[in-house]
Design a protein around this motif. Structure first.
Motif, PDB file in Angstrom:
ATOM      1  N   SER A 162     -23.321  -0.911  47.559  1.00 53.31           N
ATOM      2  CA  SER A 162     -24.661  -1.482  47.718  1.00 53.31           C
ATOM      3  C   SER A 162     -25.741  -0.556  47.169  1.00 53.31           C
ATOM      4  O   SER A 162     -26.672  -1.010  46.497  1.00 53.31           O
ATOM      5  CB  SER A 162     -24.945  -1.773  49.187  1.00 53.31           C
ATOM      6  OG  SER A 162     -24.050  -2.735  49.668  1.00 53.31           O
ATOM      7  N   LYS A 163     -25.622   0.731  47.462  1.00 52.22           N
ATOM      8  CA  LYS A 163     -26.599   1.689  46.954  1.00 52.22           C
ATOM      9  C   LYS A 163     -26.579   1.738  45.434  1.00 52.22           C
ATOM     10  O   LYS A 163     -27.631   1.784  44.789  1.00 52.22           O
ATOM     11  CB  LYS A 163     -26.321   3.080  47.530  1.00 52.22           C
ATOM     12  CG  LYS A 163     -26.693   3.214  48.995  1.00 52.22           C
ATOM     13  CD  LYS A 163     -26.304   4.579  49.534  1.00 52.22           C
ATOM     14  CE  LYS A 163     -26.508   4.613  51.042  1.00 52.22           C
ATOM     15  NZ  LYS A 163     -25.961   5.815  51.649  1.00 52.22           N
ATOM     16  N   GLU A 164     -25.388   1.715  44.866  1.00 55.24           N
ATOM     17  CA  GLU A 164     -25.269   1.753  43.401  1.00 55.24           C
ATOM     18  C   GLU A 164     -25.796   0.463  42.775  1.00 55.24           C
ATOM     19  O   GLU A 164     -26.465   0.492  41.739  1.00 55.24           O
ATOM     20  CB  GLU A 164     -23.809   2.001  42.999  1.00 55.24           C
ATOM     21  CG  GLU A 164     -23.604   2.176  41.522  1.00 55.24           C
ATOM     22  CD  GLU A 164     -24.261   3.423  40.932  1.00 55.24           C
ATOM     23  OE1 GLU A 164     -24.351   3.498  39.693  1.00 55.24           O
ATOM     24  OE2 GLU A 164     -24.707   4.312  41.691  1.00 55.24           O
ATOM     25  N   ALA A 165     -25.529  -0.670  43.389  1.00 56.95           N
ATOM     26  CA  ALA A 165     -26.047  -1.950  42.889  1.00 56.95           C
ATOM     27  C   ALA A 165     -27.570  -1.937  42.901  1.00 56.95           C
ATOM     28  O   ALA A 165     -28.215  -2.343  41.929  1.00 56.95           O
ATOM     29  CB  ALA A 165     -25.509  -3.099  43.736  1.00 56.95           C
ATOM     30  N   LYS A 166     -28.155  -1.460  43.978  1.00 54.09           N
ATOM     31  CA  LYS A 166     -29.621  -1.378  44.073  1.00 54.09           C
ATOM     32  C   LYS A 166     -30.179  -0.440  43.019  1.00 54.09           C
ATOM     33  O   LYS A 166     -31.176  -0.744  42.356  1.00 54.09           O
ATOM     34  CB  LYS A 166     -30.039  -0.931  45.469  1.00 54.09           C
ATOM     35  CG  LYS A 166     -31.561  -0.899  45.633  1.00 54.09           C
ATOM     36  CD  LYS A 166     -31.962  -0.618  47.039  1.00 54.09           C
ATOM     37  CE  LYS A 166     -33.450  -0.546  47.280  1.00 54.09           C
ATOM     38  NZ  LYS A 166     -34.347  -0.595  46.174  1.00 54.09           N
ATOM     39  N   ARG A 167     -29.529   0.687  42.819  1.00 57.80           N
ATOM     40  CA  ARG A 167     -29.975   1.646  41.795  1.00 57.80           C
ATOM     41  C   ARG A 167     -29.943   1.010  40.407  1.00 57.80           C
ATOM     42  O   ARG A 167     -30.888   1.136  39.624  1.00 57.80           O
ATOM     43  CB  ARG A 167     -29.106   2.903  41.812  1.00 57.80           C
ATOM     44  CG  ARG A 167     -29.593   3.984  40.825  1.00 57.80           C
ATOM     45  CD  ARG A 167     -28.591   5.115  40.681  1.00 57.80           C
ATOM     46  NE  ARG A 167     -27.359   4.696  40.048  1.00 57.80           N
ATOM     47  CZ  ARG A 167     -27.202   4.478  38.735  1.00 57.80           C
ATOM     48  NH1 ARG A 167     -28.216   4.596  37.913  1.00 57.80           N
ATOM     49  NH2 ARG A 167     -26.018   4.125  38.252  1.00 57.80           N
ATOM     50  N   LEU A 168     -28.866   0.296  40.104  1.00 61.88           N
ATOM     51  CA  LEU A 168     -28.758  -0.358  38.792  1.00 61.88           C
ATOM     52  C   LEU A 168     -29.877  -1.368  38.582  1.00 61.88           C
ATOM     53  O   LEU A 168     -30.467  -1.439  37.502  1.00 61.88           O
ATOM     54  CB  LEU A 168     -27.400  -1.048  38.650  1.00 61.88           C
ATOM     55  CG  LEU A 168     -26.196  -0.135  38.475  1.00 61.88           C
ATOM     56  CD1 LEU A 168     -24.904  -0.943  38.542  1.00 61.88           C
ATOM     57  CD2 LEU A 168     -26.299   0.640  37.174  1.00 61.88           C
TER      58      LEU A 168
END
Length: 139
Positions: free
Chosen positions: A44-50
């Motif tokens: 989730s954190k990586e998806a938000k960052r992307l």
């Protein structure tokens, strides 16, 4: 130009990007995101960052399963995304190749969705041969 994020359970997204690059060469506007054993929080954190990196661009997210965790996480993020975003489920390599071809042509994401979905359709050899035969009759 829209950006593409391929997201999956396990390493499938990374494998698809590698296969895509084997067929088409470097795919700089395609990002793979895999849900791994580190769990949904990291994903989730990586998806938000992307998405934060793309903030004003069109983003096409291609996921493995409808209502799977990658789909659900990007669906949650879609409401707060400032740009245009679409999620396609059931990603496969032909669909990804079509998405990249259309991306490189400079087409808008909205106009290419039907082409991408058509490229994703599975067919048997018998179906292909039958289509060719019926096409021959028309000539």
């Amino acid at each position: 130009m829209y950006k593409i994020i391929v997201a999956s359970h396990g390493p499938m997204a990374e494998g698809m990007k590698k296969s895509l690059e084997f067929v088409m060469g470097p795919a700089e506007n395609v990002t793979a995101l895999c849900l791994d054993e580190e769990g949904i929080s990291k994903f989730s954190k990586e998806a938000k960052r992307l998405l934060d990196e793309q903030d004003t661009e069109e983003v096409l997210v291609m996921v493995d399963f409808l209502f799977g965790s990658p789909f659900n996480e990007f669906s949650k993020l879609a409401a707060g995304y400032a740009g245009k975003m679409e999620i396609i489920t059931g990603v496969n390599l032909p669909a990804l190749v079509e998405a990249v071809n259309c991306q490189e042509d400079g087409s808008s994401m909205e106009t290419v969705i039907p082409q991408i979905k058509e490229a994703a359709v599975m067919k048997t050899l018998r179906e292909i041969l039958a289509e060719e035969e019926s096409g021959d009759d028309d000539e």
